[in-house]
Scaffold this motif. Structure first.
Motif, mmCIF file in Angstrom:
data_model
loop_
_atom_site.group_PDB
_atom_site.id
_atom_site.type_symbol
_atom_site.label_atom_id
_atom_site.label_comp_id
_atom_site.label_asym_id
_atom_site.label_seq_id
_atom_site.Cartn_x
_atom_site.Cartn_y
_atom_site.Cartn_z
ATOM 1 N N LEU A 73 0.831 -1.195 0.000
ATOM 2 C CA LEU A 73 0.000 0.000 0.000
ATOM 3 C C LEU A 73 0.867 1.247 0.000
ATOM 4 N N ALA A 74 0.374 2.297 -0.653
ATOM 5 C CA ALA A 74 1.030 3.606 -0.619
ATOM 6 C C ALA A 74 0.198 4.513 0.279
ATOM 7 N N LEU A 75 0.707 4.763 1.490
ATOM 8 C CA LEU A 75 0.001 5.589 2.469
ATOM 9 C C LEU A 75 0.926 6.685 2.961
ATOM 10 N N ASP A 76 0.438 7.943 2.920
ATOM 11 C CA ASP A 76 1.237 9.091 3.377
ATOM 12 C C ASP A 76 2.597 9.125 2.695
ATOM 13 N N ASN A 77 2.578 8.865 1.382
ATOM 14 C CA ASN A 77 3.794 8.900 0.563
ATOM 15 C C ASN A 77 4.829 7.860 0.976
ATOM 16 N N LYS A 78 4.380 6.821 1.657
ATOM 17 C CA LYS A 78 5.266 5.735 2.044
ATOM 18 C C LYS A 78 4.672 4.415 1.574
ATOM 19 N N LYS A 79 5.541 3.462 1.248
ATOM 20 C CA LYS A 79 5.091 2.132 0.863
ATOM 21 C C LYS A 79 5.028 1.247 2.101
ATOM 22 N N LEU A 80 3.913 0.543 2.239
ATOM 23 C CA LEU A 80 3.679 -0.291 3.411
ATOM 24 C C LEU A 80 3.335 -1.704 2.958
ATOM 25 N N ASP A 81 4.161 -2.645 3.357
ATOM 26 C CA ASP A 81 3.914 -4.051 3.043
ATOM 27 C C ASP A 81 2.880 -4.590 4.027
ATOM 28 N N THR A 82 1.735 -5.016 3.515
ATOM 29 C CA THR A 82 0.671 -5.524 4.389
ATOM 30 C C THR A 82 0.987 -6.896 4.947
ATOM 31 N N GLY A 83 1.948 -7.593 4.338
ATOM 32 C CA GLY A 83 2.247 -8.960 4.752
ATOM 33 C C GLY A 83 1.244 -9.972 4.241
ATOM 34 N N LEU A 84 0.325 -9.519 3.401
ATOM 35 C CA LEU A 84 -0.737 -10.387 2.878
ATOM 36 C C LEU A 84 -0.588 -10.576 1.371
ATOM 37 N N LYS A 85 -0.706 -11.804 0.937
ATOM 38 C CA LYS A 85 -0.776 -12.058 -0.497
ATOM 39 C C LYS A 85 -2.210 -11.967 -1.003
ATOM 40 N N LYS A 86 -3.152 -12.154 -0.082
ATOM 41 C CA LYS A 86 -4.568 -12.035 -0.436
ATOM 42 C C LYS A 86 -5.209 -10.957 0.418
ATOM 43 N N GLN B 177 -19.947 3.231 -1.911
ATOM 44 C CA GLN B 177 -20.757 2.575 -2.924
ATOM 45 C C GLN B 177 -19.933 2.316 -4.186
ATOM 46 N N THR B 178 -20.245 1.212 -4.840
ATOM 47 C CA THR B 178 -19.649 0.941 -6.150
ATOM 48 C C THR B 178 -20.751 0.801 -7.190
ATOM 49 N N GLY B 179 -20.459 1.246 -8.405
ATOM 50 C CA GLY B 179 -21.404 1.091 -9.501
ATOM 51 C C GLY B 179 -21.293 -0.283 -10.134
ATOM 52 N N CYS B 180 -22.238 -0.591 -10.996
ATOM 53 C CA CYS B 180 -22.292 -1.906 -11.638
ATOM 54 C C CYS B 180 -21.023 -2.187 -12.445
ATOM 55 N N ASN B 181 -20.552 -3.440 -12.337
ATOM 56 C CA ASN B 181 -19.415 -3.946 -13.104
ATOM 57 C C ASN B 181 -18.114 -3.202 -12.826
ATOM 58 N N SER B 182 -17.990 -2.626 -11.645
ATOM 59 C CA SER B 182 -16.731 -2.001 -11.243
ATOM 60 C C SER B 182 -15.810 -3.050 -10.616
ATOM 61 N N VAL B 183 -14.515 -2.715 -10.560
ATOM 62 C CA VAL B 183 -13.511 -3.628 -10.021
ATOM 63 C C VAL B 183 -12.564 -2.851 -9.122
ATOM 64 N N THR B 184 -12.235 -3.414 -7.974
ATOM 65 C CA THR B 184 -11.178 -2.849 -7.151
ATOM 66 C C THR B 184 -9.964 -3.764 -7.229
ATOM 67 N N ASN B 185 -8.794 -3.156 -7.431
ATOM 68 C CA ASN B 185 -7.551 -3.917 -7.422
ATOM 69 C C ASN B 185 -7.214 -4.337 -5.998
ATOM 70 N N PRO B 186 -6.375 -5.369 -5.836
ATOM 71 C CA PRO B 186 -5.991 -5.794 -4.496
ATOM 72 C C PRO B 186 -5.428 -4.641 -3.664
ATOM 73 N N GLY B 187 -5.898 -4.540 -2.424
ATOM 74 C CA GLY B 187 -5.406 -3.510 -1.527
ATOM 75 C C GLY B 187 -6.061 -2.153 -1.676
ATOM 76 N N THR B 188 -7.182 -2.077 -2.358
ATOM 77 C CA THR B 188 -7.895 -0.806 -2.508
ATOM 78 C C THR B 188 -8.588 -0.421 -1.203
ATOM 79 N N ILE B 189 -8.529 0.864 -0.883
ATOM 80 C CA ILE B 189 -9.225 1.391 0.288
ATOM 81 C C ILE B 189 -10.142 2.520 -0.166
ATOM 82 N N MET B 190 -11.441 2.358 0.071
ATOM 83 C CA MET B 190 -12.421 3.396 -0.232
ATOM 84 C C MET B 190 -12.849 4.037 1.082
ATOM 85 N N LEU B 191 -12.593 5.321 1.230
ATOM 86 C CA LEU B 191 -12.953 6.014 2.451
ATOM 87 C C LEU B 191 -14.474 6.132 2.580
#
Length: 206
Positions: free
Chosen positions: A152-165, A175-189
């Motif tokens: 993850l890129a947080l506060d201009n720093k890269k952070l390894d979550t330690g998770l492959k999934k 909310q997400t609209g129809c047929n949208s996709v989030t890439n791994p590690g997406t955070i929606m406020l």
């Protein structure tokens, strides 16, 4: 039970720390705290399918429709709805009034109260906040093509979550609209929107 979940989430330094084995162990503890003779309640169809049934709790007022598949460990909260064709693969917490809908696949995830994944969704190793909604066909991808850890890129720093999934974390009423996709590690406020047919990456702000 909701109080237990609240404490569990508050103990984590980062929200994604509750995913994976940590979530599985939490749900197993929650299930085992309920008497074996009182774990399946609510309006449960005789034509629903269960795997590892002794590790499943379905609370009073919940609805499990015909053709739904639930594998334990799993916790289905009061007044939640698991619709026909839903596929809950295990290590899933479905909060009060939440919806796992038709042909929605869910594994290793938390749906907070009144979160809705009602139509053709994939929820892998993710957290859906209070009253958030996935449009039909939304996919929360949880694995990079190269199978490396999610960074993850947080506060201009890269952070390894330690998770492959690690799929996505959606804040309350996102909310997400129809047929949208989030890439791994997406955070929606909280209260953010992902438009139909769009792909999200990183932190989505209002």
């Amino acid at each position: 039970m909701a109080h237990d979940l609240c404490l569990f989430l508050q103990e984590a330094e980062f929200p994604w720390r509750v995913l994976g084995k940590t979530l599985t162990q939490f749900i197993e503890r929650l299930v085992n705290s309920v008497d074996k003779n009182h774990r399946i309640n609510g309006n449960v169809s005789d034509y629903a399918y269960f795997e590892n049934k002794d590790q499943i709790v379905i609370c009073q007022g919940a609805v499990v429709e015909p053709g739904a598949f639930i594998a334990g460990p799993a916790f289905i909260g009061p007044h939640a709805v698991v619709r026909h064709g839903a596929y809950i693969r295990g290590s899933v917490y479905v909060g009060e009034g939440a919806v796992v809908g038709h042909t929605t696949e869910c594994k290793g995830s938390i749906l907070l109260p009144f979160a809705k994944a009602a139509h053709f969704n994939y929820i892998g190793d993710s957290i859906l906040g209070y009253d958030c909604n996935l449009g039909a066909g939304t996919k929360l991808a949880n694995l990079k093509i190269n199978h490396k850890n999610i960074i993850l890129a947080l506060d201009n720093k890269k952070l390894d979550t330690g998770l492959k999934k690690f799929g996505a974390i959606l804040g309350n009423r996102a909310q997400t609209g129809c047929n949208s996709v989030t890439n791994p590690g997406t955070i929606m406020l909280p209260e953010t929107i992902l438009l139909p047919n769009q792909t999200a990456l990183g932190v989505i702000k209002r």
